[in-house]
Design a protein around this motif. Structure first.
Motif, short mmCIF file in Angstrom:
data_model
loop_
_atom_site.label_atom_id
_atom_site.label_comp_id
_atom_site.label_asym_id
_atom_site.label_seq_id
_atom_site.Cartn_x
_atom_site.Cartn_y
_atom_site.Cartn_z
N ILE A 156 0.88 -1.17 0.00
CA ILE A 156 0.00 0.00 0.00
C ILE A 156 0.91 1.21 0.00
O ILE A 156 1.97 1.21 0.64
N PHE A 215 -14.45 -14.02 0.63
CA PHE A 215 -14.16 -13.95 -0.81
C PHE A 215 -12.67 -13.75 -1.09
O PHE A 215 -12.27 -13.60 -2.23
N TRP A 226 -4.07 1.07 -2.40
CA TRP A 226 -3.69 -0.35 -2.39
C TRP A 226 -3.02 -0.70 -3.72
O TRP A 226 -3.54 -0.38 -4.78
N SER A 245 -10.89 -11.18 0.03
CA SER A 245 -10.54 -9.76 0.02
C SER A 245 -10.10 -9.31 1.41
O SER A 245 -10.67 -9.75 2.41
N PRO A 246 -9.09 -8.47 1.49
CA PRO A 246 -8.49 -8.18 2.80
C PRO A 246 -8.80 -6.83 3.43
O PRO A 246 -8.97 -5.82 2.73
N TYR A 247 -8.85 -6.86 4.73
CA TYR A 247 -8.59 -5.63 5.48
C TYR A 247 -7.20 -5.83 6.10
O TYR A 247 -6.70 -6.94 6.17
N PHE A 248 -6.61 -4.74 6.57
CA PHE A 248 -5.18 -4.75 6.88
C PHE A 248 -4.97 -4.62 8.38
O PHE A 248 -5.16 -3.55 8.96
N PRO A 259 -5.52 -2.55 -10.97
CA PRO A 259 -5.42 -2.26 -12.42
C PRO A 259 -4.92 -0.85 -12.73
O PRO A 259 -4.39 -0.62 -13.82
N TYR A 295 -1.45 -7.64 -3.69
CA TYR A 295 -1.04 -8.61 -2.68
C TYR A 295 -0.48 -9.87 -3.32
O TYR A 295 -0.73 -10.18 -4.48
N PHE A 299 -2.33 -10.48 -6.96
CA PHE A 299 -3.51 -9.74 -7.40
C PHE A 299 -3.18 -8.28 -7.21
O PHE A 299 -2.78 -7.88 -6.11
N ASN A 306 -11.31 -12.04 3.84
CA ASN A 306 -12.70 -12.39 4.14
C ASN A 306 -13.11 -13.63 3.34
O ASN A 306 -12.28 -14.28 2.70
#
Lengths: 123, 108
Positions: free
Chosen positions: A39, A105, A49, A107-110, A63, A52, A60, A103
């Motif tokens: 980040i 799916f 972001w 997808s992250p929190y930090f 874009p 990762y 990932f 989570n």
């Protein structure tokens, strides 16, 4: 307690490649519950972001960085790396590495961050 | 891409007062996948809240989060001196994962 520490050159010339490494202690990069993120924060600005790396090297990225990002993981050293190619002045920022809790799916929190390292792009 | 906005840009309050910070999303944030962070000068952000309302480990209960859909709120019930900082929201409902521009809470 997990600790993250960024390292790398503080000055990069325009058009060259920015390379940073994040050393992790207190956790394994092989954990399926987490991904390992980059980040950045432009001076006085908000957070962006970058991308990762996850389990065995899957990556990932954002874009908006137009495929300039390469990330990798070295489980033997418990560290992960960022390479950002063709840098311009606009890439000058504080770069943070962070552990992302995934989570359902993926997808992250930090939840843990390195202290950050300032990278300046200048000739 | 989900764009997050935060209001107000700056909140000037005194210790002991209640702070209410807002985060709005350009699209619905699925499953309330929204986090809040606190950042002090020269430091990395610190996770306060995830899943819109769950406090992270070690975060005092004066911090609370609420909301769903496109509207979220971080409330600090009684400001302590160490709470004066910049606060960011972040959505992780869809990629790319984005942050709001921040709300600065400063001393009146």
């Amino acid at each position: 307690q997990v600790l993250l520490q960024e390292s790398g050159p503080g000055l990069v010339k325009p058009s060259q490649t920015l390379s940073l490494t994040c050393a992790v202690s207190g956790d394994s990069l092989s954990s399926a519950a987490y991904c390992w993120n980059w980040i950045r924060q432009h001076p006085g600005k908000g957070l962006e972001w970058i991308g990762y790396v996850f389990l065995g090297g899957s990556t990932f990225d954002n874009p908006s960085l137009k495929s300039r990002v390469t990330m990798s993981v070295d489980t033997s050293k418990n560290q992960f790396s960022l390479r950002l190619s063709s840098v311009t002045v606009a890439d000058s920022a504080v770069y943070f590495c962070a552990r992302g809790r995934r989570n359902y799916f993926g997808s992250p929190y930090f939840d843990s961050w390195g202290q950050g390292t300032l990278v300046t792009v200048s000739s | 891409e989900i764009v997050l906005t935060q209001s107000p840009g700056t909140l000037s309050l005194s210790p002991g007062e209640r702070a209410t910070l807002s985060c709005g999303a350009s699209q619905t944030v699925s499953s309330r996948y929204l986090a809040w962070y606190q950042q002090k000068p020269g430091q990395a952000p610190r996770l306060l809240i995830y899943d819109a309302s769950t406090r992270a480990t070690g975060i005092p209960d004066r911090f609370s989060g609420s909301g769903s859909g496109t509207d979220f709120t971080l409330t600090i019930s009684r400001l302590e001196p160490e709470d004066f900082a910049v606060y960011y929201c972040q959505q992780y409902g869809s990629s790319p994962f984005t942050f709001g521009p921040g709300t600065k809470v400063d001393v009146q």
